[in-house]
Motif scaffolding. Structure first.
Motif, short mmCIF file in Angstrom:
data_model
loop_
_atom_site.label_atom_id
_atom_site.label_comp_id
_atom_site.label_asym_id
_atom_site.label_seq_id
_atom_site.Cartn_x
_atom_site.Cartn_y
_atom_site.Cartn_z
N ALA A 74 0.84 -1.20 0.00
CA ALA A 74 0.00 0.00 0.00
C ALA A 74 0.87 1.24 0.00
O ALA A 74 1.83 1.35 0.75
CB ALA A 74 -0.92 -0.02 1.21
N ARG A 75 0.51 2.19 -0.84
CA ARG A 75 1.19 3.48 -0.88
C ARG A 75 0.32 4.56 -0.27
O ARG A 75 0.82 5.44 0.43
CB ARG A 75 1.52 3.85 -2.33
CG ARG A 75 2.25 5.19 -2.44
CD ARG A 75 2.67 5.48 -3.88
NE ARG A 75 3.39 6.73 -3.94
CZ ARG A 75 2.81 7.91 -4.06
NH1 ARG A 75 1.50 8.01 -4.13
NH2 ARG A 75 3.53 9.01 -4.10
N GLN A 76 -0.99 4.50 -0.51
CA GLN A 76 -1.88 5.55 -0.02
C GLN A 76 -3.28 5.00 0.14
O GLN A 76 -3.78 4.27 -0.73
CB GLN A 76 -1.88 6.71 -1.00
CG GLN A 76 -2.77 7.86 -0.61
CD GLN A 76 -2.75 8.98 -1.64
OE1 GLN A 76 -2.59 8.75 -2.83
NE2 GLN A 76 -2.90 10.20 -1.18
N ARG A 104 1.73 0.30 -10.66
CA ARG A 104 0.62 0.75 -9.81
C ARG A 104 -0.66 -0.02 -10.07
O ARG A 104 -0.94 -0.40 -11.21
CB ARG A 104 0.32 2.23 -10.07
CG ARG A 104 1.41 3.15 -9.65
CD ARG A 104 1.07 4.62 -9.89
NE ARG A 104 -0.26 4.96 -9.42
CZ ARG A 104 -1.18 5.58 -10.16
NH1 ARG A 104 -0.93 5.94 -11.40
NH2 ARG A 104 -2.36 5.88 -9.66
N THR A 130 -7.40 2.72 -2.41
CA THR A 130 -6.02 2.43 -2.07
C THR A 130 -5.18 2.36 -3.34
O THR A 130 -5.56 1.71 -4.31
CB THR A 130 -5.88 1.09 -1.31
OG1 THR A 130 -6.64 1.16 -0.10
CG2 THR A 130 -4.44 0.78 -0.98
N GLU A 131 -4.06 3.06 -3.31
CA GLU A 131 -3.07 2.95 -4.38
C GLU A 131 -2.04 1.93 -3.92
O GLU A 131 -1.44 2.08 -2.84
CB GLU A 131 -2.39 4.28 -4.65
CG GLU A 131 -1.33 4.18 -5.74
CD GLU A 131 -0.58 5.48 -5.93
OE1 GLU A 131 0.26 5.52 -6.85
OE2 GLU A 131 -0.78 6.44 -5.16
N TRP A 132 -1.86 0.89 -4.69
CA TRP A 132 -0.88 -0.16 -4.41
C TRP A 132 0.28 -0.01 -5.38
O TRP A 132 0.09 0.34 -6.54
CB TRP A 132 -1.51 -1.55 -4.61
CG TRP A 132 -2.65 -1.82 -3.70
CD1 TRP A 132 -3.98 -1.56 -3.92
CD2 TRP A 132 -2.58 -2.40 -2.41
NE1 TRP A 132 -4.73 -1.95 -2.85
CE2 TRP A 132 -3.90 -2.47 -1.89
CE3 TRP A 132 -1.54 -2.88 -1.61
CZ2 TRP A 132 -4.19 -2.99 -0.64
CZ3 TRP A 132 -1.83 -3.40 -0.36
CH2 TRP A 132 -3.14 -3.45 0.11
N VAL A 133 1.48 -0.29 -4.91
CA VAL A 133 2.67 -0.29 -5.75
C VAL A 133 3.24 -1.71 -5.75
O VAL A 133 3.38 -2.33 -4.68
CB VAL A 133 3.73 0.72 -5.24
CG1 VAL A 133 5.00 0.63 -6.06
CG2 VAL A 133 3.17 2.13 -5.26
N VAL A 135 6.14 -4.36 -5.97
CA VAL A 135 7.57 -4.36 -5.65
C VAL A 135 8.13 -5.77 -5.74
O VAL A 135 7.41 -6.76 -5.59
CB VAL A 135 7.86 -3.78 -4.24
CG1 VAL A 135 7.38 -2.35 -4.12
CG2 VAL A 135 7.24 -4.65 -3.16
N PRO A 142 10.41 -1.02 -6.68
CA PRO A 142 9.25 -1.10 -7.58
C PRO A 142 9.53 -1.98 -8.79
O PRO A 142 10.64 -2.01 -9.31
CB PRO A 142 9.05 0.36 -8.01
CG PRO A 142 9.65 1.16 -6.90
CD PRO A 142 10.82 0.35 -6.41
#
Length: 157
Positions: A74-76, A104, A130-133, A135, A142
């Motif tokens: 999770a990023r945001q 993303r 939710t913004e997911w990145v 990795v 990333p």
């Protein structure tokens, strides 16, 4: 990046089954805060839970994703609360995977009370995005989601 929460109901109807998932939870005593309604952090936990269940349903749980070489973090999170959930309430938690590009992914969530006697479709309690990145699980750097992940979640093109 500031995320705008989309209308989850419109998204829900338009998305294929591979891009959406729902479950219903019952509010338990441990979910409540000092004001006797569901604590804000519980809503976020329910969102994460429905996302994990969605991934597991498609064979894309953490172990499978790690084996493919990319996991989401999770990023945001953005949550808008409309009304409280109370002890014993039935809460339908829906997630819709709305964007998946490069490193993303974005999920929208809708949380509705669906008690007997509520209007058809329920009573909106909260919405989340939710913004997911993606990795690399080894390096934490990333990384684009592998093609099998995109295909499993209905992003073939």
């Amino acid at each position: 990046m500031k995320l705008r929460i989309p209308d989850a109901d419109v998204l829900w109807a338009d998305l294929p089954d591979t891009r959406r998932h729902e479950q219903t939870v019952t509010v338990q005593p441990g979910d409540l805060d000092d004001l006797h309604h569901v604590n804000n952090t519980v809503y976020l936990a329910w969102c994460e839970q429905v996302a994990r269940e969605h991934a597991l349903r498609l064979g894309m749980g953490t172990d499978a994703l790690s084996a493919l070489g990319a996991v989401p973090v999770a990023r945001q999170h953005i949550i808008t609360y409309h009304r409280p959930a109370l002890l014993g309430d039935q809460v339908r938690v829906r997630t819709a995977l709305t964007l998946h590009a490069g490193v993303r992914s974005v999920r929208a969530y809708a949380l509705d009370r669906v008690n007997p006697g509520d209007p058809e479709g329920g009573v909106r309690l909260a919405e989340c995005q939710t913004e997911w990145v993606w990795v690399d699980p080894q390096s934490g750097r990333p990384k684009r989601a592998p093609a099998p992940v995109s295909a499993a979640f209905g992003f073939d093109g």
